[in-house]
Scaffold this motif. Sequence first.
Motif, PDB file in Angstrom:
ATOM      1  N   LEU A   1       1.051  -0.722   0.114  1.00  0.00           N
ATOM      2  CA  LEU A   1      -0.008   0.004  -0.016  1.00  0.00           C
ATOM      3  C   LEU A   1       0.969   1.143  -0.199  1.00  0.00           C
ATOM      4  O   LEU A   1       0.348   2.317  -0.188  1.00  0.00           O
ATOM      5  CB  LEU A   1      -0.450  -0.177   1.530  1.00  0.00           C
ATOM      6  N   ASP A   2       2.118   1.227  -0.050  1.00  0.00           N
ATOM      7  CA  ASP A   2       3.118   2.195   0.293  1.00  0.00           C
ATOM      8  C   ASP A   2       2.719   3.568  -0.550  1.00  0.00           C
ATOM      9  O   ASP A   2       2.790   4.277  -0.745  1.00  0.00           O
ATOM     10  CB  ASP A   2       4.021   1.856   0.929  1.00  0.00           C
ATOM     11  N   ILE A   3       2.866   2.886  -1.774  1.00  0.00           N
ATOM     12  CA  ILE A   3       2.912   3.619  -3.415  1.00  0.00           C
ATOM     13  C   ILE A   3       1.950   4.477  -3.321  1.00  0.00           C
ATOM     14  O   ILE A   3       1.830   5.223  -4.047  1.00  0.00           O
ATOM     15  CB  ILE A   3       2.683   2.612  -4.510  1.00  0.00           C
ATOM     16  N   LEU A   4       0.348   4.562  -2.452  1.00  0.00           N
ATOM     17  CA  LEU A   4      -0.718   5.168  -2.242  1.00  0.00           C
ATOM     18  C   LEU A   4      -0.312   6.668  -1.874  1.00  0.00           C
ATOM     19  O   LEU A   4      -0.873   7.308  -2.133  1.00  0.00           O
ATOM     20  CB  LEU A   4      -1.879   4.170  -1.630  1.00  0.00           C
TER      21      LEU A   4
ATOM     22  N   GLY B   1       9.061   5.291   6.509  1.00  0.00           N
ATOM     23  CA  GLY B   1       8.796   4.398   6.247  1.00  0.00           C
ATOM     24  C   GLY B   1       7.224   5.649   6.803  1.00  0.00           C
ATOM     25  O   GLY B   1       7.877   6.382   6.548  1.00  0.00           O
ATOM     26  N   THR B   2       6.230   5.067   6.019  1.00  0.00           N
ATOM     27  CA  THR B   2       4.771   5.942   5.967  1.00  0.00           C
ATOM     28  C   THR B   2       3.856   5.994   6.924  1.00  0.00           C
ATOM     29  O   THR B   2       3.426   6.157   7.495  1.00  0.00           O
ATOM     30  CB  THR B   2       3.917   5.591   3.940  1.00  0.00           C
TER      31      THR B   2
ATOM     32  N   SER C   1       3.493  -2.769   9.696  1.00  0.00           N
ATOM     33  CA  SER C   1       4.061  -1.311   8.893  1.00  0.00           C
ATOM     34  C   SER C   1       3.265  -1.433   7.787  1.00  0.00           C
ATOM     35  O   SER C   1       2.824  -2.336   6.589  1.00  0.00           O
ATOM     36  CB  SER C   1       5.080  -0.683   9.571  1.00  0.00           C
ATOM     37  N   ILE C   2       3.408  -0.104   6.983  1.00  0.00           N
ATOM     38  CA  ILE C   2       3.513   0.884   5.863  1.00  0.00           C
ATOM     39  C   ILE C   2       4.810   1.198   5.580  1.00  0.00           C
ATOM     40  O   ILE C   2       5.170   2.119   6.246  1.00  0.00           O
ATOM     41  CB  ILE C   2       2.258   1.595   5.782  1.00  0.00           C
ATOM     42  N   ARG C   3       5.818   0.407   4.557  1.00  0.00           N
ATOM     43  CA  ARG C   3       6.551   1.260   4.289  1.00  0.00           C
ATOM     44  C   ARG C   3       7.053   0.511   2.265  1.00  0.00           C
ATOM     45  O   ARG C   3       6.950  -0.434   2.502  1.00  0.00           O
ATOM     46  CB  ARG C   3       7.961   0.271   5.175  1.00  0.00           C
ATOM     47  N   TRP C   4       8.030   1.568   1.515  1.00  0.00           N
ATOM     48  CA  TRP C   4       8.408   0.904   0.391  1.00  0.00           C
ATOM     49  C   TRP C   4       9.390  -0.049   0.869  1.00  0.00           C
ATOM     50  O   TRP C   4      10.312   0.417   1.826  1.00  0.00           O
ATOM     51  CB  TRP C   4       8.793   2.008  -0.069  1.00  0.00           C
ATOM     52  N   GLY C   5       9.222  -0.580  -0.028  1.00  0.00           N
ATOM     53  CA  GLY C   5      10.505  -2.094  -0.421  1.00  0.00           C
ATOM     54  C   GLY C   5      10.288  -2.768  -0.448  1.00  0.00           C
ATOM     55  O   GLY C   5       8.987  -3.627   0.180  1.00  0.00           O
ATOM     56  N   ILE C   6      11.685  -3.792  -0.593  1.00  0.00           N
ATOM     57  CA  ILE C   6      11.006  -5.338  -0.507  1.00  0.00           C
ATOM     58  C   ILE C   6      11.159  -5.894   0.727  1.00  0.00           C
ATOM     59  O   ILE C   6      12.138  -5.524   1.533  1.00  0.00           O
ATOM     60  CB  ILE C   6      12.199  -6.530  -1.452  1.00  0.00           C
ATOM     61  N   ALA C   7      10.240  -6.439   1.054  1.00  0.00           N
ATOM     62  CA  ALA C   7       9.788  -7.420   2.112  1.00  0.00           C
ATOM     63  C   ALA C   7      11.423  -8.455   2.398  1.00  0.00           C
ATOM     64  O   ALA C   7      11.955  -8.662   2.111  1.00  0.00           O
ATOM     65  CB  ALA C   7       9.157  -8.515   2.851  1.00  0.00           C
ATOM     66  N   THR C   8      12.359  -8.183   3.468  1.00  0.00           N
ATOM     67  CA  THR C   8      13.094  -8.645   4.293  1.00  0.00           C
ATOM     68  C   THR C   8      12.976  -9.906   5.263  1.00  0.00           C
ATOM     69  O   THR C   8      11.728  -9.822   6.562  1.00  0.00           O
ATOM     70  CB  THR C   8      14.719  -8.167   4.489  1.00  0.00           C
ATOM     71  N   THR C   9      14.334 -10.791   5.945  1.00  0.00           N
ATOM     72  CA  THR C   9      13.625 -11.663   6.981  1.00  0.00           C
ATOM     73  C   THR C   9      13.783 -10.264   8.069  1.00  0.00           C
ATOM     74  O   THR C   9      13.381 -10.734   9.355  1.00  0.00           O
ATOM     75  CB  THR C   9      14.975 -12.298   7.042  1.00  0.00           C
ATOM     76  N   ALA C  10      14.134  -9.470   8.456  1.00  0.00           N
ATOM     77  CA  ALA C  10      15.298  -8.439   9.465  1.00  0.00           C
ATOM     78  C   ALA C  10      13.108  -7.667   9.271  1.00  0.00           C
ATOM     79  O   ALA C  10      12.761  -6.822  10.335  1.00  0.00           O
ATOM     80  CB  ALA C  10      15.967  -7.350   8.925  1.00  0.00           C
ATOM     81  N   ARG C  11      12.577  -6.633   8.547  1.00  0.00           N
ATOM     82  CA  ARG C  11      11.473  -6.518   7.989  1.00  0.00           C
ATOM     83  C   ARG C  11      11.177  -7.529   7.045  1.00  0.00           C
ATOM     84  O   ARG C  11      10.353  -6.923   5.919  1.00  0.00           O
ATOM     85  CB  ARG C  11      12.076  -5.152   7.245  1.00  0.00           C
TER      86      ARG C  11
ATOM     87  N   PRO D   1       3.001  10.371   5.368  1.00  0.00           N
ATOM     88  CA  PRO D   1       4.028  11.220   4.495  1.00  0.00           C
ATOM     89  C   PRO D   1       4.616  12.537   4.878  1.00  0.00           C
ATOM     90  O   PRO D   1       3.930  12.957   5.373  1.00  0.00           O
ATOM     91  CB  PRO D   1       3.239  10.566   2.842  1.00  0.00           C
ATOM     92  N   GLY D   2       5.284  12.710   3.694  1.00  0.00           N
ATOM     93  CA  GLY D   2       6.279  13.623   4.308  1.00  0.00           C
ATOM     94  C   GLY D   2       7.099  14.197   3.134  1.00  0.00           C
ATOM     95  O   GLY D   2       7.384  13.704   2.437  1.00  0.00           O
TER      96      GLY D   2
END
Length: 392
Positions: free
Chosen positions: A242-245, A260-261, A277-287, A302-303
Amino acid sequence: DIACTPVIYAYAVVTINQLYYYIDPAKVTEKVKVYLEERGVTLRPYDALGDDLEKYHGKNIWVSLSGLNTDLFECIAKDNYFITEPSPITLFRAVKNDIEIKNTKNAHIKDGVAMVKFIRWIKENVGKMDLDEVKAQNYLYDLRKQGKLYIEPSFPTICAYQANGAMMHYSATEDNYAKIKNRGFLLVDSGGTYKDGTTDITRTIALNKLTNEEKKLYTKVLQGHLALSRAKFLQGTAGNNLDILARRPLWDMDIDYQCGTGHGVGHVMSVHEGPHSIRWGIATTARPAVALVPGMIVTNEPGVYIPHKLGIRIENEMLVVKGNKNFYGQFLGFETITYCPYDLDAIDPKYLEEEDIKQINSYHQMVYATLAPYLDAKDKSWLKKATKRIGK
Protein backbone atom coordinates in the motif's frame (compact mmCIF):
# COMPACT_ATOMS: atom_id res chain seq x y z
CA ASP A 1 12.01 1.94 33.04
CA ILE A 2 11.65 3.40 29.54
CA ALA A 3 11.11 7.11 28.88
CA CYS A 4 7.68 7.93 27.43
CA THR A 5 6.66 4.25 27.60
CA PRO A 6 4.71 3.17 30.72
CA VAL A 7 6.14 -0.35 31.00
CA ILE A 8 8.90 -2.10 32.94
CA TYR A 9 11.72 -4.41 31.96
CA ALA A 10 10.52 -7.98 32.44
CA TYR A 11 10.42 -11.43 30.88
CA ALA A 12 7.67 -14.01 30.68
CA VAL A 13 7.77 -17.77 30.22
CA VAL A 14 4.46 -19.24 29.11
CA THR A 15 3.82 -22.99 29.36
CA ILE A 16 0.66 -25.00 28.77
CA ASN A 17 -0.39 -24.58 32.40
CA GLN A 18 1.73 -21.79 33.88
CA LEU A 19 2.76 -18.19 33.36
CA TYR A 20 6.03 -17.12 34.98
CA TYR A 21 6.70 -13.39 35.24
CA TYR A 22 10.34 -12.36 35.78
CA ILE A 23 10.64 -8.90 37.28
CA ASP A 24 12.60 -6.94 39.87
CA PRO A 25 10.53 -7.58 43.06
CA ALA A 26 11.10 -3.98 44.18
CA LYS A 27 8.90 -2.82 41.28
CA VAL A 28 5.87 -4.88 42.36
CA THR A 29 3.54 -3.42 44.98
CA GLU A 30 1.65 -5.75 47.29
CA LYS A 31 -1.59 -4.87 45.50
CA VAL A 32 -0.16 -5.81 42.10
CA LYS A 33 1.40 -8.96 43.53
CA VAL A 34 -1.95 -10.16 44.89
CA TYR A 35 -3.69 -9.25 41.62
CA LEU A 36 -1.24 -11.31 39.55
CA GLU A 37 -1.15 -14.30 41.88
CA GLU A 38 -4.96 -14.48 41.98
CA ARG A 39 -4.84 -14.86 38.20
CA GLY A 40 -2.34 -17.69 38.19
CA VAL A 41 0.78 -15.65 37.48
CA THR A 42 3.92 -16.86 39.29
CA LEU A 43 6.35 -14.04 40.11
CA ARG A 44 10.05 -14.79 39.81
CA PRO A 45 13.13 -12.57 40.29
CA TYR A 46 14.35 -10.92 37.08
CA ASP A 47 17.79 -12.54 37.31
CA ALA A 48 16.39 -16.06 37.81
CA LEU A 49 15.37 -16.52 34.18
CA GLY A 50 18.66 -18.02 32.97
CA ASP A 51 18.76 -20.66 35.72
CA ASP A 52 15.10 -21.56 35.12
CA LEU A 53 15.58 -21.96 31.37
CA GLU A 54 18.36 -24.51 32.00
CA LYS A 55 15.81 -26.84 33.63
CA TYR A 56 13.83 -27.44 30.42
CA HIS A 57 14.69 -30.63 28.50
CA GLY A 58 12.96 -32.39 25.63
CA LYS A 59 10.44 -29.60 25.18
CA ASN A 60 9.09 -27.75 22.16
CA ILE A 61 10.22 -24.18 22.84
CA TRP A 62 9.02 -21.22 20.80
CA VAL A 63 11.82 -18.66 20.73
CA SER A 64 11.72 -15.35 18.88
CA LEU A 65 15.39 -14.95 17.96
CA SER A 66 15.01 -11.25 17.14
CA GLY A 67 13.99 -10.51 20.73
CA LEU A 68 15.96 -12.94 22.90
CA ASN A 69 19.59 -12.15 23.70
CA THR A 70 22.40 -14.65 23.07
CA ASP A 71 23.15 -15.19 26.78
CA LEU A 72 19.63 -16.40 27.55
CA PHE A 73 19.44 -18.45 24.35
CA GLU A 74 22.60 -20.30 25.43
CA CYS A 75 20.88 -21.22 28.70
CA ILE A 76 18.35 -23.39 26.86
CA ALA A 77 19.52 -27.02 26.53
CA LYS A 78 20.05 -28.18 22.97
CA ASP A 79 17.96 -31.34 23.48
CA ASN A 80 14.87 -29.13 23.15
CA TYR A 81 13.13 -28.57 19.81
CA PHE A 82 13.22 -24.91 18.82
CA ILE A 83 10.48 -23.07 16.96
CA THR A 84 12.24 -19.90 15.78
CA GLU A 85 9.35 -17.82 14.52
CA PRO A 86 8.17 -14.35 15.57
CA SER A 87 6.27 -14.54 18.84
CA PRO A 88 2.50 -15.00 18.37
CA ILE A 89 2.05 -12.66 21.34
CA THR A 90 3.28 -9.81 19.15
CA LEU A 91 0.34 -10.31 16.79
CA PHE A 92 -2.15 -10.76 19.66
CA ARG A 93 -0.97 -7.41 21.05
CA ALA A 94 -1.15 -5.66 17.67
CA VAL A 95 -4.80 -6.61 17.06
CA LYS A 96 -6.83 -4.46 19.42
CA ASN A 97 -10.08 -5.73 20.93
CA ASP A 98 -13.33 -3.77 21.00
CA ILE A 99 -12.66 -2.24 24.42
CA GLU A 100 -9.14 -1.14 23.45
CA ILE A 101 -10.49 0.40 20.24
CA LYS A 102 -13.25 2.27 22.04
CA ASN A 103 -10.84 3.61 24.65
CA THR A 104 -8.20 4.56 22.09
CA LYS A 105 -10.77 6.64 20.20
CA ASN A 106 -11.64 8.38 23.47
CA ALA A 107 -7.94 9.18 24.02
CA HIS A 108 -7.79 10.67 20.53
CA ILE A 109 -10.73 12.96 21.31
CA LYS A 110 -8.82 14.39 24.29
CA ASP A 111 -5.73 14.64 22.14
CA GLY A 112 -7.66 16.42 19.40
CA VAL A 113 -8.95 18.97 21.90
CA ALA A 114 -5.37 19.71 22.99
CA MET A 115 -4.18 20.01 19.39
CA VAL A 116 -6.99 22.40 18.39
CA LYS A 117 -6.18 24.67 21.32
CA PHE A 118 -2.48 24.50 20.46
CA ILE A 119 -2.86 25.28 16.75
CA ARG A 120 -5.21 28.16 17.48
CA TRP A 121 -2.72 29.56 20.04
CA ILE A 122 0.17 29.33 17.58
CA LYS A 123 -1.70 30.94 14.70
CA GLU A 124 -3.12 33.77 16.79
CA ASN A 125 0.15 34.63 18.55
CA VAL A 126 2.88 34.15 15.95
CA GLY A 127 4.31 37.55 15.04
CA LYS A 128 2.65 39.11 18.10
CA MET A 129 4.69 37.52 20.90
CA ASP A 130 8.15 36.06 21.31
CA LEU A 131 7.73 32.44 20.22
CA ASP A 132 10.28 29.67 19.89
CA GLU A 133 10.24 25.89 19.51
CA VAL A 134 10.76 25.18 23.22
CA LYS A 135 7.98 27.52 24.34
CA ALA A 136 5.64 25.97 21.80
CA GLN A 137 6.34 22.36 22.73
CA ASN A 138 6.05 23.12 26.46
CA TYR A 139 2.70 24.80 25.85
CA LEU A 140 1.49 21.63 24.09
CA TYR A 141 2.79 19.45 26.93
CA ASP A 142 0.73 21.54 29.37
CA LEU A 143 -2.39 21.28 27.22
CA ARG A 144 -2.15 17.48 27.08
CA LYS A 145 -1.74 17.28 30.85
CA GLN A 146 -5.24 18.73 31.16
CA GLY A 147 -6.69 15.62 29.52
CA LYS A 148 -8.39 13.16 31.83
CA LEU A 149 -6.34 10.01 32.56
CA TYR A 150 -3.19 11.51 31.02
CA ILE A 151 0.05 9.71 31.97
CA GLU A 152 2.91 11.20 29.96
CA PRO A 153 4.03 12.08 26.42
CA SER A 154 4.14 9.03 24.15
CA PHE A 155 7.51 10.32 22.83
CA PRO A 156 9.51 13.57 23.04
CA THR A 157 7.71 16.19 20.97
CA ILE A 158 9.25 17.18 17.64
CA CYS A 159 8.55 20.92 17.34
CA ALA A 160 10.52 22.10 14.33
CA TYR A 161 10.39 25.43 12.52
CA GLN A 162 11.22 25.59 8.80
CA ALA A 163 14.71 24.13 8.17
CA ASN A 164 14.64 22.17 11.42
CA GLY A 165 11.59 20.31 10.10
CA ALA A 166 13.80 18.69 7.48
CA MET A 167 15.45 16.67 10.28
CA MET A 168 12.94 13.88 10.88
CA HIS A 169 13.83 13.28 14.53
CA TYR A 170 14.84 16.80 15.49
CA SER A 171 14.37 17.80 19.11
CA ALA A 172 14.49 21.35 20.39
CA THR A 173 16.27 21.90 23.72
CA GLU A 174 16.87 24.83 26.05
CA ASP A 175 20.32 25.15 24.47
CA ASN A 176 19.36 24.54 20.86
CA TYR A 177 16.17 25.93 19.39
CA ALA A 178 14.85 28.23 16.70
CA LYS A 179 12.66 31.31 16.95
CA ILE A 180 9.25 30.90 15.31
CA LYS A 181 8.56 33.66 12.79
CA ASN A 182 5.43 34.82 11.01
CA ARG A 183 6.09 32.87 7.81
CA GLY A 184 6.73 29.35 6.63
CA PHE A 185 5.91 26.10 8.44
CA LEU A 186 6.03 24.76 11.98
CA LEU A 187 6.11 20.96 12.01
CA VAL A 188 4.80 19.44 15.25
CA ASP A 189 4.95 15.66 15.73
CA SER A 190 3.67 14.73 19.17
CA GLY A 191 1.54 12.34 21.17
CA GLY A 192 0.27 11.39 24.57
CA THR A 193 -0.20 8.23 26.57
CA TYR A 194 -3.42 8.17 28.54
CA LYS A 195 -4.79 5.34 30.67
CA ASP A 196 -7.22 4.66 27.84
CA GLY A 197 -4.92 4.90 24.83
CA THR A 198 -1.76 6.07 23.08
CA THR A 199 -1.72 8.79 20.43
CA ASP A 200 0.64 9.96 17.70
CA ILE A 201 -0.16 12.92 15.46
CA THR A 202 1.73 15.30 13.19
CA ARG A 203 0.44 18.59 11.89
CA THR A 204 2.42 21.04 9.79
CA ILE A 205 1.12 24.50 10.60
CA ALA A 206 1.13 27.40 8.15
CA LEU A 207 2.44 30.59 9.76
CA ASN A 208 0.81 33.28 7.64
CA LYS A 209 3.04 33.81 4.59
CA LEU A 210 3.65 30.75 2.41
CA THR A 211 5.28 30.60 -0.99
CA ASN A 212 3.55 28.91 -3.92
CA GLU A 213 6.11 26.11 -3.69
CA GLU A 214 5.39 25.55 0.01
CA LYS A 215 1.66 25.32 -0.68
CA LYS A 216 2.21 22.91 -3.55
CA LEU A 217 4.42 20.62 -1.47
CA TYR A 218 1.98 20.62 1.46
CA THR A 219 -0.92 19.84 -0.86
CA LYS A 220 0.93 16.97 -2.52
CA VAL A 221 1.83 15.45 0.86
CA LEU A 222 -1.82 15.76 1.86
CA GLN A 223 -2.92 14.16 -1.42
CA GLY A 224 -0.81 11.06 -0.70
CA HIS A 225 -2.03 10.96 2.89
CA LEU A 226 -5.65 11.04 1.69
CA ALA A 227 -5.10 8.36 -0.96
CA LEU A 228 -3.71 5.92 1.59
CA SER A 229 -6.48 6.56 4.10
CA ARG A 230 -9.23 5.75 1.59
CA ALA A 231 -7.55 2.55 0.34
CA LYS A 232 -9.57 -0.63 -0.09
CA PHE A 233 -7.62 -3.88 -0.21
CA LEU A 234 -8.07 -7.63 0.00
CA GLN A 235 -7.34 -9.47 3.23
CA GLY A 236 -3.75 -10.70 3.10
CA THR A 237 -2.42 -7.34 1.91
CA ALA A 238 0.67 -6.03 3.71
CA GLY A 239 1.78 -2.46 4.23
CA ASN A 240 4.48 -2.91 1.58
CA ASN A 241 1.70 -3.27 -0.99
CA LEU A 242 0.00 0.00 0.00
CA ASP A 243 2.95 2.34 0.49
CA ILE A 244 2.94 3.52 -3.15
CA LEU A 245 -0.48 5.16 -2.61
CA ALA A 246 1.07 7.68 -0.23
CA ARG A 247 4.23 8.26 -2.28
CA ARG A 248 2.73 8.53 -5.75
CA PRO A 249 1.96 12.30 -5.73
CA LEU A 250 5.53 12.97 -4.59
CA TRP A 251 7.17 10.42 -6.87
CA ASP A 252 5.34 12.12 -9.75
CA MET A 253 7.45 15.18 -8.83
CA ASP A 254 10.65 13.12 -8.45
CA ILE A 255 10.50 13.63 -4.67
CA ASP A 256 10.73 10.95 -2.00
CA TYR A 257 10.82 10.71 1.80
CA GLN A 258 13.49 8.37 3.09
CA CYS A 259 11.52 6.62 5.81
CA GLY A 260 8.47 4.44 6.23
CA THR A 261 4.94 5.74 5.76
CA GLY A 262 3.41 4.18 8.84
CA HIS A 263 4.03 2.14 11.98
CA GLY A 264 1.89 0.23 14.42
CA VAL A 265 0.86 1.92 17.68
CA GLY A 266 0.57 0.20 21.04
CA HIS A 267 -2.32 0.46 23.49
CA VAL A 268 -0.94 2.28 26.56
CA MET A 269 2.43 0.87 25.55
CA SER A 270 5.02 1.81 22.97
CA VAL A 271 4.03 4.39 20.37
CA HIS A 272 6.07 2.36 17.84
CA GLU A 273 4.82 -1.21 17.84
CA GLY A 274 5.04 -4.03 15.30
CA PRO A 275 4.85 -6.37 13.66
CA HIS A 276 2.98 -4.48 10.91
CA SER A 277 3.98 -1.29 9.16
CA ILE A 278 3.54 0.60 5.90
CA ARG A 279 6.83 1.08 4.11
CA TRP A 280 8.34 1.00 0.66
CA GLY A 281 10.64 -1.78 -0.44
CA ILE A 282 10.96 -5.54 -0.69
CA ALA A 283 10.29 -7.48 2.51
CA THR A 284 13.35 -8.93 4.24
CA THR A 285 13.96 -11.38 7.09
CA ALA A 286 14.64 -8.43 9.38
CA ARG A 287 11.52 -6.61 8.17
CA PRO A 288 9.05 -9.22 6.93
CA ALA A 289 5.83 -8.27 5.21
CA VAL A 290 3.00 -8.63 7.74
CA ALA A 291 -0.59 -8.75 6.54
CA LEU A 292 -2.88 -6.06 7.90
CA VAL A 293 -5.64 -7.46 10.11
CA PRO A 294 -8.85 -5.82 11.38
CA GLY A 295 -8.13 -4.29 14.78
CA MET A 296 -4.60 -3.19 13.96
CA ILE A 297 -3.76 0.50 14.33
CA VAL A 298 -1.22 2.05 11.99
CA THR A 299 -0.04 5.59 11.28
CA ASN A 300 -0.30 7.39 7.94
CA GLU A 301 2.51 9.96 7.72
CA PRO A 302 3.98 10.86 4.32
CA GLY A 303 6.18 13.93 4.12
CA VAL A 304 8.65 16.13 2.28
CA TYR A 305 12.06 16.99 3.75
CA ILE A 306 14.26 19.49 1.92
CA PRO A 307 17.58 19.90 3.78
CA HIS A 308 18.24 23.38 5.23
CA LYS A 309 14.87 24.57 3.95
CA LEU A 310 11.70 22.91 5.29
CA GLY A 311 9.91 19.81 6.48
CA ILE A 312 6.28 18.87 5.93
CA ARG A 313 4.56 15.86 7.49
CA ILE A 314 0.90 15.03 8.01
CA GLU A 315 0.07 12.12 10.31
CA ASN A 316 -3.10 10.42 11.45
CA GLU A 317 -3.66 7.07 13.12
CA MET A 318 -5.86 4.61 11.25
CA LEU A 319 -7.74 1.51 12.37
CA VAL A 320 -7.88 -1.46 10.00
CA VAL A 321 -11.55 -2.39 9.52
CA LYS A 322 -13.57 -4.91 7.51
CA GLY A 323 -15.18 -3.86 4.25
CA ASN A 324 -17.33 -5.90 1.87
CA LYS A 325 -17.00 -9.65 1.49
CA ASN A 326 -17.87 -11.14 -1.88
CA PHE A 327 -16.79 -13.61 -4.54
CA TYR A 328 -13.27 -12.12 -4.55
CA GLY A 329 -12.74 -12.39 -0.81
CA GLN A 330 -12.82 -10.18 2.28
CA PHE A 331 -12.02 -6.54 1.58
CA LEU A 332 -10.49 -4.29 4.25
CA GLY A 333 -10.03 -0.56 4.66
CA PHE A 334 -9.06 2.13 7.15
CA GLU A 335 -11.00 4.21 9.65
CA THR A 336 -9.19 7.40 10.68
CA ILE A 337 -9.20 7.79 14.47
CA THR A 338 -7.21 11.03 14.76
CA TYR A 339 -9.39 14.12 15.13
CA CYS A 340 -7.64 17.34 14.11
CA PRO A 341 -8.07 19.56 11.04
CA TYR A 342 -5.61 19.78 8.18
CA ASP A 343 -4.35 23.32 7.60
CA LEU A 344 -6.60 25.00 5.03
CA ASP A 345 -4.17 27.93 4.89
CA ALA A 346 -1.56 25.59 3.37
CA ILE A 347 -3.75 23.88 0.77
CA ASP A 348 -3.76 24.88 -2.89
CA PRO A 349 -6.94 23.23 -4.23
CA LYS A 350 -5.80 23.39 -7.86
CA TYR A 351 -3.53 20.40 -7.17
CA LEU A 352 -6.36 18.30 -5.71
CA GLU A 353 -8.85 16.00 -7.39
CA GLU A 354 -12.57 16.27 -6.63
CA GLU A 355 -12.28 13.05 -4.64
CA ASP A 356 -9.61 14.65 -2.44
CA ILE A 357 -11.73 17.74 -1.79
CA LYS A 358 -14.76 15.65 -0.94
CA GLN A 359 -12.66 13.61 1.47
CA ILE A 360 -11.20 16.70 3.19
CA ASN A 361 -14.65 18.19 3.67
CA SER A 362 -16.04 14.92 5.02
CA TYR A 363 -13.14 14.49 7.43
CA HIS A 364 -13.41 18.08 8.65
CA GLN A 365 -17.15 17.69 9.20
CA MET A 366 -16.42 14.62 11.34
CA VAL A 367 -13.65 16.40 13.27
CA TYR A 368 -15.91 19.33 14.11
CA ALA A 369 -18.80 17.10 15.20
CA THR A 370 -16.46 15.02 17.37
CA LEU A 371 -14.52 17.81 19.10
CA ALA A 372 -16.98 20.73 19.31
CA PRO A 373 -18.82 19.40 22.42
CA TYR A 374 -15.54 19.54 24.37
CA LEU A 375 -14.48 23.08 23.37
CA ASP A 376 -15.29 26.51 24.77
CA ALA A 377 -16.93 29.14 22.57
CA LYS A 378 -13.67 30.66 21.25
CA ASP A 379 -12.05 27.33 20.37
CA LYS A 380 -15.29 26.08 18.85
CA SER A 381 -15.57 29.20 16.70
CA TRP A 382 -11.96 28.80 15.54
CA LEU A 383 -12.50 25.13 14.72
CA LYS A 384 -15.61 25.99 12.71
CA LYS A 385 -13.50 28.21 10.45
CA ALA A 386 -10.65 25.69 10.34
CA THR A 387 -13.01 22.99 9.08
CA LYS A 388 -15.05 25.07 6.61
CA ARG A 389 -15.87 23.49 3.25
CA ILE A 390 -13.44 24.05 0.42
CA GLY A 391 -13.78 23.72 -3.35
CA LYS A 392 -11.71 24.01 -6.50
